[in-house]
Enzyme design. Structure first.
Site, PDB file in Angstrom:
ATOM      1  N   HIS A 288     111.469 106.589  19.482  1.00  0.00           N
ATOM      2  CA  HIS A 288     111.478 107.181  20.812  1.00  0.00           C
ATOM      3  C   HIS A 288     111.605 108.698  20.774  1.00  0.00           C
ATOM      4  O   HIS A 288     111.045 109.397  21.624  1.00  0.00           O
ATOM      5  CB  HIS A 288     112.638 106.586  21.616  1.00  0.00           C
TER       6      HIS A 288
ATOM      7  N   SER B 115     109.673 109.624  28.649  1.00  0.00           N
ATOM      8  CA  SER B 115     110.360 108.350  28.844  1.00  0.00           C
ATOM      9  C   SER B 115     110.315 107.973  30.329  1.00  0.00           C
ATOM     10  O   SER B 115     109.229 107.802  30.881  1.00  0.00           O
ATOM     11  CB  SER B 115     111.788 108.442  28.306  1.00  0.00           C
TER      12      SER B 115
ATOM     13  N   ASP C 126     109.295 102.663  18.381  1.00  0.00           N
ATOM     14  CA  ASP C 126     110.090 102.924  19.584  1.00  0.00           C
ATOM     15  C   ASP C 126     110.662 101.619  20.129  1.00  0.00           C
ATOM     16  O   ASP C 126     109.917 100.708  20.496  1.00  0.00           O
ATOM     17  CB  ASP C 126     109.212 103.598  20.642  1.00  0.00           C
TER      18      ASP C 126
END
Length: 734
Positions: A707, A580, A673
């Site tokens: 995610h 991320s 995501d």
């Protein structure tokens, strides 16, 4: 790859469709902007081609992947029971079963003076929710907001079956006399499109929950009455400022339902009595720019007036604790209970009848402090004089509060781990005394912590700051097993360096049994606690955000170079990993110092950050401006992000004209995501390949997840085995 391996197929080469993006007098040509058009059939075709290519290239590693996966599973007690937590007349816990990818949530009747039961075969067990049954139908599964009503008769839980983080709120009857048939019967009403955060009122029929806007921002508080259709639900509060998210919760003493609104830098709080859910909300902390707070409540055990407690940075960089008798007007009558202390970041507070538990960061380590409370708080008490820190045997280590739902409990449940010590659950008397070990994470196969060594390095960087690095490796890598801390292995070893450095989020040193597959192959594992994280307090975060963001990347590079200079590793044996915002770190490092690494793993990486931060229509962008800057409105923010955006700074040649060769790269994405668009790593991989056609760059996209990647623990372990095999191969150790 070994010479006898088959020649891999050609890498996918997505069509170039140049799009000109113009901002602040600059035209950027984005050849792969079209990959964000999810409805374009060519996009899905490309993502599937990338997955097929990654599988074909890594096919020779299949035996190694299977071996790694089998090693990981062999160390894990697949049928396991978490330490139960006492709530009223029940012990609540979750357990896992061999072959089942998801937890099973259970409870048992509690008996007087009983220690937490740890026998999974107890006939009194009641299964509240078996997530595996839900996953059998839906495939992907994430469960949140799993909360039992105050009378223990109803379970609320929310389910996401796509990875989009939009949840269906459901309810289940837990009446013991009707448990079996109710579990098989259709649930009552289902509330669609809910978000994180849920609180029950005392009537056991009223539930407060949140909904998201199109930008994935929890912005509305709703009130639902059990047994009524969602169309009858009442909107209680709506936040229109796109920087703020809304979060409801019930205080630990059960007195109040709090509703907090947070941006990155500013907070506001409202409350409602849990026994009066139809009453209007009362504002208890007004919004002031740059002032953050977290509110809770202390109910006087003797029946006297309770106190509101506020953990805040108001006139306190690393936070202090304020209190005032409740009720009272917003912003009035606050007294300082725990002052700001230099070198101590006050992270959290939990409130009990006769003590507070403070979550603190001291010297970069997460600690717990127990603070006895007087019978009457009164104005400005000296609370810290009799306080004490929960002890830890390892350094660096991490200590955190476990679930403690009973305010009158004479013991504190806490958990502790380090890079060499598996997670342990303790109960300690709050009046002082030795902690009682309730359970230590089992590691099958004869794990011996003494066979491993953990230490902390302090790495100097250019501006006089030292960056801490947590390190672990097998002790037998040292010629002298009693060598002092900071001594490198006898010979350079393969090393995996992990980093994040954003949102004041700390990457604390904790144990992972999966990691043993690397350590037992002679690896050094290290975590660089770079600026932008919260390990060393608020200033550490402030020095790695907005216009100072580049320090996150230069810190990480300095840590990597230090590991090389000290003899821990060499560039040919060094890999780096981040996810991320940590994937952005990996992308920036790839551009700035590709020669320093042999392999990079960037999971769901935020690598197209400039284009994303310029697009206010994308989920979360507006709320992120306080973290990264607003490049649309601020030329300085544009220039700063432009200077490090991984996608915008991919290089083919160095300033002297010599070709730049990137390390081997593995990038991952999730089609659903909502935090980092799948197209960011897809575009980044395409651009790196175009600039460096000889390099091995792989992209794997989860087509049915978001995610967090796959939801089943077995699938997550397989993914970890894939990453480890990639790293071993890239370092010529496969």
């Amino acid at each position: 790859m070994a010479d006898d391996r088959p020649t891999p197929p050609p890498a996918p080469d997505p069509e170039r469709r140049p799009t000109v993006l113009s901002d602040h007098g600059e035209d950027r040509v984005d050849d792969w902007y079209w990959l964000a058009e999810r409805d374009d059939p060519a996009v899905m075709a490309h993502l599937r081609a990338e997955n097929a290519y990654a599988e074909a290239v890594t096919a020779p590693l299949d035996p190694l992947r299977r071996q790694l996966f089998e090693e990981m599973v062999a160390r894990i007690a697949q049928s396991d029971l978490a330490v139960p937590v006492r709530r009223g007349p029940w012990w609540y816990y979750q357990r896992t079963a061999e072959g089942a990818g998801y937890p099973i949530h259970c409870r048992r009747p509690a008996r007087a003076d009983q220690d937490p039961p740890l026998d999974p075969s107890d006939a009194d067990e009641q299964v509240l929710l078996d997530e595996n049954q839900l996953a059998e139908v839906d495939g992907y599964l994430a469960v949140t907001n799993l909360v039992v009503s105050p009378d223990h008769r109803w379970l609320a839980y929310a389910v996401d079956t796509t990875g989009s983080e939009r949840y269906q709120l459901r309810f289940r009857m837990l009446d013991p006399d009707r448990l079996d048939q109710e579990q098989e019967a259709p649930a009552p009403e289902v509330v669609a499109d809910t978000s994180y955060g849920l609180a029950w009122a005392d009537d056991n029929r009223t539930v407060f929950y949140t909904r998201m806007d199109d930008a994935m921002r929890p912005y509305q508080l709703w009130r639902h009455r059990l047994g009524h259709q969602p169309d009858d639900d009442v909107l209680v509060l709506e936040e229109r400022d796109e920087r703020f998210v809304l979060q409801p919760f019930r205080t630990n003493d059960g007195a109040l339902i709090m509703v907090e609104l947070h941006s990155t830098t500013t907070s506001e709080a409202w409350s409602i009595a849990a026994d009066a859910p139809l009453a209007p909300l009362e504002q208890v902390w007004p919004r002031r720019s740059g002032v953050e707070c977290h509110l809770t409540h202390w109910a006087h055990p003797g029946g006297g007036p309770g106190w509101l407690l506020a953990l805040t940075n108001d006139d306190a960089e690393d936070f202090r604790l304020l209190g005032r008798p409740a009720p009272g007007g917003p912003g009035t009558g606050w007294e300082e209970l725990v002052p700001h202390r230099s070198g101590v970041r006050l992270d959290d507070v939990e409130v009990f009848d006769h003590h507070l538990v403070l979550g603190e960061r001291i010297g970069g380590e997460a600690c717990l402090r127990v603070v006895p409370l007087p019978d009457d708080l009164g104005p400005g008490p000296e609370l810290l004089g009799a306080s004490w820190l929960v002890p830890s045997a390892d350094h660096p280590s991490t200590t955190w509060a476990g679930p403690n739902p009973e305010p009158a409990s004479p013991t504190l449940r806490f958990e502790q781990s380090s890079l060499v010590s598996p997670r342990a659950v303790f109960d300690v008397p709050v009046a002082g005394g030795a902690p009682v070990l309730r359970k230590r994470q089992p590691v099958l196969g004869g794990y011996d912590p003494a066979a491993y060594r953990t230490l902390r390095l302090d790495v100097p960087v250019d501006d006089g700051v030292t960056v801490p690095v947590s390190v672990v490796h097998r002790a037998d890598l040292l010629a002298d097993r009693d060598a002092p801390s900071g001594t490198a292995p006898a010979a350079p070893a393969p090393c995996l360096l992990y980093g994040y450095g954003a949102y004041e989020h700390s990457i604390d040193p904790v144990f992972s049994s999966l990691r043993l597959s690397l350590l037992d192959r002679g690896f050094v594992f290290a975590v660089a606690h770079v600026r932008g994280g919260g390990e060393l307090g608020r200033h550490w975060y402030e020095e790695g955000k907005l216009l100072h963001k580049r320090r996150t990347f230069t810190d990480f590079i300095a840590c990597a170079r230090r590991l090389v200079d000290l003899g821990f590793t060499t560039p040919d044996l060094l890999a780096a990993r981040g996810a991320s915002a940590g994937g952005l770190l990996i992308g920036a490092v790839a551009n700035a110092a590709p020669e320093l690494f042999a392999a990079l793993v960037a999971e769901v990486p935020f690598v197209d950050c400039l284009t994303t931060m310029l697009d206010a229509s994308l989920p979360l962008t507006v709320g992120e401006w306080e973290e990264w800057g607003n490049p649309k409105a601020d030329p300085a923010a544009y220039a700063a992000i432009r200077s490090y955006s991984p996608y915008d700074n991919v290089r083919s040649r160095a300033p002297d004209g010599t070709p730049v060769r990137y390390p081997s790269i593995l990038a991952t994405a999730g089609l659903n995501d909502s935090r980092v668009g799948y197209w960011e790593p897809a575009k980044w991989v395409a651009k790196i390949r175009a600039a460096n056609p000889a390099n091995r760059v792989l992209l794997r996209t989860e087509l049915g997840a978001g995610h967090g990647g796959p939801s089943s623990r077995y699938d997550a372990w397989r993914d970890e085995a894939f990453v480890y095999a990639f790293v071993l191969d890239a370092l010529n150790l496969a």
